[in-house]
Write a protein that holds these residues in place. Structure first.
Motif, mmCIF file in Angstrom:
data_model
loop_
_atom_site.group_PDB
_atom_site.id
_atom_site.type_symbol
_atom_site.label_atom_id
_atom_site.label_comp_id
_atom_site.label_asym_id
_atom_site.label_seq_id
_atom_site.Cartn_x
_atom_site.Cartn_y
_atom_site.Cartn_z
ATOM 1 N N HIS A 75 -23.348 25.238 -6.059
ATOM 2 C CA HIS A 75 -24.335 24.969 -7.105
ATOM 3 C C HIS A 75 -24.100 25.945 -8.260
ATOM 4 O O HIS A 75 -23.870 27.133 -8.038
ATOM 5 C CB HIS A 75 -25.752 25.117 -6.549
ATOM 6 N N THR A 92 -22.126 18.992 -11.713
ATOM 7 C CA THR A 92 -23.462 18.542 -11.324
ATOM 8 C C THR A 92 -23.468 17.016 -11.192
ATOM 9 O O THR A 92 -22.642 16.335 -11.809
ATOM 10 C CB THR A 92 -24.514 18.941 -12.389
ATOM 11 N N ILE A 132 -27.810 18.102 -0.972
ATOM 12 C CA ILE A 132 -27.806 19.538 -1.279
ATOM 13 C C ILE A 132 -27.920 20.335 0.007
ATOM 14 O O ILE A 132 -28.506 19.875 0.985
ATOM 15 C CB ILE A 132 -28.931 19.907 -2.265
ATOM 16 N N SER A 156 -35.401 25.049 -7.369
ATOM 17 C CA SER A 156 -34.038 25.019 -7.914
ATOM 18 C C SER A 156 -34.023 24.791 -9.423
ATOM 19 O O SER A 156 -33.041 25.105 -10.086
ATOM 20 C CB SER A 156 -33.191 23.960 -7.209
ATOM 21 N N ILE A 163 -30.122 26.540 -4.156
ATOM 22 C CA ILE A 163 -29.190 25.570 -3.572
ATOM 23 C C ILE A 163 -27.814 26.226 -3.526
ATOM 24 O O ILE A 163 -27.310 26.708 -4.545
ATOM 25 C CB ILE A 163 -29.147 24.265 -4.392
ATOM 26 N N GLU A 165 -24.838 24.652 -2.153
ATOM 27 C CA GLU A 165 -23.786 23.709 -2.524
ATOM 28 C C GLU A 165 -24.337 22.296 -2.606
ATOM 29 O O GLU A 165 -25.386 21.991 -2.057
ATOM 30 C CB GLU A 165 -22.582 23.782 -1.584
ATOM 31 N N THR A 166 -23.587 21.470 -3.314
ATOM 32 C CA THR A 166 -23.958 20.075 -3.526
ATOM 33 C C THR A 166 -22.773 19.194 -3.166
ATOM 34 O O THR A 166 -21.637 19.506 -3.509
ATOM 35 C CB THR A 166 -24.323 19.832 -5.011
#
Length: 176
Positions: A75, A92, A132, A156, A163, A165-166
């Protein structure tokens, strides 16, 4: 990953193929990929906008219609992203959605100011899902019943290190 063509710029990591993904064009034929996994890769590529957009065009070129592209990144408001000097670009879901033709057409119709990159670049990636992984502190709070997923999402938007990681899944959409 077993069953995949593993690629890295550095031979020391022992990939199946040594390929610099910033060197365009890529060495694979048009429509040759039925799936692509970019796990902690994309945030390292394309410090220059023209290179990043070229990578997106190449990704689209090598994908066949319906190819699933799974992108996992730190993130951009987490220390894991901020502390690594090799991270050159925040990734993103909203930024990747700019490569969806349908979304760009919706935004144009609504008069939105979003840059219609899918139309400019002649690419089309439909956003399929976003997952997420909260930072350890937030995962522990959720496990203790002190916070909910909604709390994480609200925090967030206000704070760093919520967060970790995504994972974003895209689907290549190509005309018949």
């Amino acid at each position: 990953m077993d069953g995949w063509i593993n690629v890295d710029k550095e031979a020391a990591s022992a990939p199946d193929q040594v390929v610099d993904l910033e060197a365009l064009p890529w060495p694979w034929p048009d429509g040759s990929a039925e799936a692509v996994v970019l796990r902690h890769v994309l945030e390292h590529l394309g410090a220059e906008t023209s290179v990043y957009l070229g990578i997106v065009k190449e990704l689209y070129r090598v994908c066949r219609d319906g190819a699933e592209v799974t992108i996992t990144v730190p993130h951009p408001r987490h220390d894991q992203f901020l502390n690594d000097p090799t991270h050159v670009r925040p990734i993103t879901p909203q930024g990747l959605e700019l490569f969806s033709r349908a979304r760009c057409l919706e935004w144009q119709k609504a008069g939105s100011a979003n840059t219609p990159l899918a139309l400019y670049l002649e690419v089309d990636f439909a956003l399929q899902s976003v997952n997420i992984v909260p930072d350890r502190l937030w995962r522990d709070r959720i496990a203790r019943g002190e916070a909910s997923q909604r709390d994480v999402m609200e925090a967030s938007r206000l704070y760093n290190n919520v967060i970790a990681e995504t994972t974003i899944v895209l689907r290549a959409v190509k005309p018949a």
